[in-house]
Design an enzyme around this catalytic site. Structure first.
Site, PDB file in Angstrom:
ATOM      1  N   ASP A   1      -5.557   4.230 -12.843  1.00 48.26           N
ATOM      2  CA  ASP A   1      -4.916   3.518 -11.625  1.00 48.26           C
ATOM      3  C   ASP A   1      -3.489   3.383 -12.276  1.00 48.26           C
ATOM      4  O   ASP A   1      -3.322   2.274 -12.966  1.00 48.26           O
ATOM      5  CB  ASP A   1      -5.635   2.307 -11.213  1.00 48.26           C
ATOM      6  CG  ASP A   1      -4.944   1.802  -9.970  1.00 48.26           C
ATOM      7  OD1 ASP A   1      -3.541   2.052  -9.907  1.00 48.26           O
ATOM      8  OD2 ASP A   1      -5.214   1.108  -9.249  1.00 48.26           O
TER       9      ASP A   1
ATOM     10  N   LYS B   1       3.033   3.065  -4.808  1.00 50.04           N
ATOM     11  CA  LYS B   1       4.333   2.116  -4.961  1.00 50.04           C
ATOM     12  C   LYS B   1       5.657   3.016  -5.127  1.00 50.04           C
ATOM     13  O   LYS B   1       6.253   3.231  -3.982  1.00 50.04           O
ATOM     14  CB  LYS B   1       4.061   1.407  -6.121  1.00 50.04           C
ATOM     15  CG  LYS B   1       2.907   0.257  -5.968  1.00 50.04           C
ATOM     16  CD  LYS B   1       3.231  -0.830  -6.792  1.00 50.04           C
ATOM     17  CE  LYS B   1       2.051  -2.103  -6.659  1.00 50.04           C
ATOM     18  NZ  LYS B   1       2.686  -2.923  -5.571  1.00 50.04           N
TER      19      LYS B   1
ATOM     20  N   PHE C   1      -7.050  -4.738 -10.310  1.00 48.23           N
ATOM     21  CA  PHE C   1      -6.778  -4.755  -8.653  1.00 48.23           C
ATOM     22  C   PHE C   1      -6.688  -3.361  -8.479  1.00 48.23           C
ATOM     23  O   PHE C   1      -5.956  -2.520  -9.154  1.00 48.23           O
ATOM     24  CB  PHE C   1      -5.351  -5.531  -8.513  1.00 48.23           C
ATOM     25  CG  PHE C   1      -5.063  -5.399  -7.142  1.00 48.23           C
ATOM     26  CD1 PHE C   1      -5.920  -6.326  -6.304  1.00 48.23           C
ATOM     27  CD2 PHE C   1      -4.199  -4.677  -6.532  1.00 48.23           C
ATOM     28  CE1 PHE C   1      -5.723  -6.553  -4.911  1.00 48.23           C
ATOM     29  CE2 PHE C   1      -3.870  -4.834  -5.206  1.00 48.23           C
ATOM     30  CZ  PHE C   1      -4.743  -5.493  -4.135  1.00 48.23           C
TER      31      PHE C   1
HETATM   32  N1  PLP Z   1      -3.584  -0.426  -7.870  1.00 51.31           N
HETATM   33  C1  PLP Z   1      -2.721  -0.991  -8.294  1.00 51.31           C
HETATM   34  C2  PLP Z   1      -2.809  -1.083 -10.008  1.00 51.31           C
HETATM   35  C3  PLP Z   1      -2.022  -1.900  -7.673  1.00 51.31           C
HETATM   36  O1  PLP Z   1      -1.202  -2.644  -8.548  1.00 51.31           O
HETATM   37  C4  PLP Z   1      -1.726  -1.890  -6.060  1.00 51.31           C
HETATM   38  C5  PLP Z   1      -1.201  -2.865  -5.471  1.00 51.31           C
HETATM   39  O2  PLP Z   1      -0.576  -3.862  -6.124  1.00 51.31           O
HETATM   40  C6  PLP Z   1      -2.796  -1.085  -5.633  1.00 51.31           C
HETATM   41  C7  PLP Z   1      -3.658  -0.189  -6.465  1.00 51.31           C
HETATM   42  C8  PLP Z   1      -2.884  -1.056  -3.922  1.00 51.31           C
HETATM   43  O3  PLP Z   1      -1.443  -0.452  -3.667  1.00 51.31           O
HETATM   44  P1  PLP Z   1      -1.421  -0.563  -2.147  1.00 51.31           P
HETATM   45  O4  PLP Z   1      -0.948  -1.828  -1.758  1.00 51.31           O
HETATM   46  O5  PLP Z   1      -0.235   0.417  -1.990  1.00 51.31           O
HETATM   47  O6  PLP Z   1      -2.837   0.137  -1.165  1.00 51.31           O
END
Ligand code: PLP
Length: 398
Positions: free
Chosen positions: A222, A251, A137
């Site tokens: 990520d 986050k 994700f």
């Molecule tokens: N990358 C990861 C691993 C995430 O868990 C999330 C959100 O849960 C995101 C990216 C996306 O972040 P945002 O909701 O701040 O765009």
């Protein structure tokens, strides 16, 4: 307003992308929150891994207040003092020499993919291809849903972006098999969060690093969810003994103020030249002041060791409490990122915990997820484990 009134207005005026939200939380303090009707809850989900230092951490509140009295916003046409201080703190504590700030995890991943592509473009090589993982994700923008390895997030949004391939997570040979002359980078979460708290084998990331070095590819981690203490080290990549070339954060970085960050080695960072990328709010004074305070707390001697210790306690207590429970398929995670895979939908257990005053979440349909604030005590772990034991009683058969 009470919960009923907030819900009525929500249903009238807010687009329904989130469905039934159950609570209207109006106040938080440390590990506790209160809803609009005055009910108290113990927060074991941290607003999906955002409130890592607890709600309204005094040092973050003080930083935001003092910055708000001084300067809310200045454009990135000018130098921004808290922004450079934050970049210095992140650089001092990671492999990444230089940073770009934005406002969310998705934007951070957009920036990561753009810089990887620009890196190869500058070298005169046509290598825009990104290999990403099944089950991953990476966010909700068009490029990050393309990078995300879960069909449900893409349905109805075609055409997506060209240049992405997906391979099974935790399978280095599959990555090797997917590489071709157009591949420029590999994008991976060190632990997959949203798809079920999936922890790869111990040597997976190191082997990916080896493969990327061998093939001359960039490695992007990520760490939007795993970063900043969540797994019992400041960055999750530290557990693996290697470092990526590019990292993304968001986050918890600013303690609840929206922020995203993309860091890279000097060599990769040089791919971005003036005009290549930008954000109006990215690295905003309030967000970066808050993040400086967060970094100061996280890097206090002993803080992260304490997180690792309480995380071990959480895992050992949950394992002991659920031992022999035939509804439990697997308990997995690291530090304070825990998934309990069940044979039945996890929503039922989350609902029962909530009725008992504890906020937890799900990851996918059958994984119960705990992402507590990093400041939880062993006594709070005991409270949650006792409630979990009760919540798991007489579950329907899976
Ligand atoms: N990358 C990861 C691993 C995430 O868990 C999330 C959100 O849960 C995101 C990216 C996306 O972040 P945002 O909701 O701040 O765009």
């Amino acid at each position: 307003m009470d919960t009923k009134a907030i819900k009525e207005l929500n249903n009238l005026y807010i687009m329904n992308t989130y469905g039934d939200r159950q609570l209207a939380i109006v106040r938080g303090d440390g590990t506790k929150v209160w809803d609009a009707d005055g009910n108290e809850y113990l927060d074991f989900f941290s607003g999906i891994a955002v409130i890592s230092l607890g709600h309204c951490h005094p040092e973050v509140v003080a930083a935001v207040k003092s910055q708000a009295e001084r300067l809310f916003h200045v454009s990135n046409l000018y130098y921004i003092e808290p922004q450079v201080k934050l970049a210095q703190k992140l650089a001092a504590n990671s492999f990444a020499d230089k940073w770009f700030f934005c406002n969310s995890g998705a934007e951070a991943n957009e920036a990561a993919i753009k810089i990887a592509r620009k890196y190869w473009f500058n070298k005169g090589e046509a290598r825009p291809g990104i290999i990403a993982m099944d089950g991953s994700f990476h966010g909700r923008t068009l490029m990050t849903i393309t990078a995300t390895g879960q069909a449900k997030y893409k349905k109805g949004f075609a055409p997506l972006m060209p240049g992405f391939k997906h391979v099974p997570f935790n399978d280095v040979d599959a990555v090797a098999g997917a590489i071709d002359e157009t591949t420029g980078a590999v994008l991976v979460e060190p632990i997959q969060g949203e798809s079920g708290v999936r922890v790869p084998s111990d040597d997976y990331l190191a082997k990916l690093r080896e493969l990327c070095d061998d093939k001359g590819l960039l490695l992007i981690f990520d760490e939007v969810q795993t970063g900043l203490g969540r797994t019992g080290s400041l960055f999750c990549y530290e557990h693996s003994g290697i470092a990526p070339d590019i990292i993304t954060l968001a986050k918890s970085l600013a303690g609840g103020v929206p922020i995203g960050a993309m860091g890279a080695t000097d060599e990769v960072a040089a791919a971005f030249q003036p005009g290549d990328h930008a954000s109006t709010f990215g690295g905003n004074p309030i967000a970066t002041s808050a993040a400086c305070a967060v970094m100061d707390v996280l890097t206090k001697p002993g803080f992260i060791d304490g997180v690792a210790q309480t995380g071990d306690y959480l895992f050992s207590e949950v394992r002991a409490a659920l031992d022999g429970d035939n509804h439990v398929v697997e308990i997995r995670g690291k530090g304070m990122m825990m998934g309990v895979e069940l044979s039945v939908p996890a929503k039922e257990v989350v609902g029962r915990l909530l009725a008992g005053g504890i906020i937890a979440g799900t990851a996918g349909e059958k994984v119960l997820r705990f992402l507590p604030p990093l400041i939880i005590t062993e006594a709070e772990v005991d409270t949650v484990v006792a409630a979990l034991r009760d919540a798991m009683k007489e579950l329907p058969d899976g």
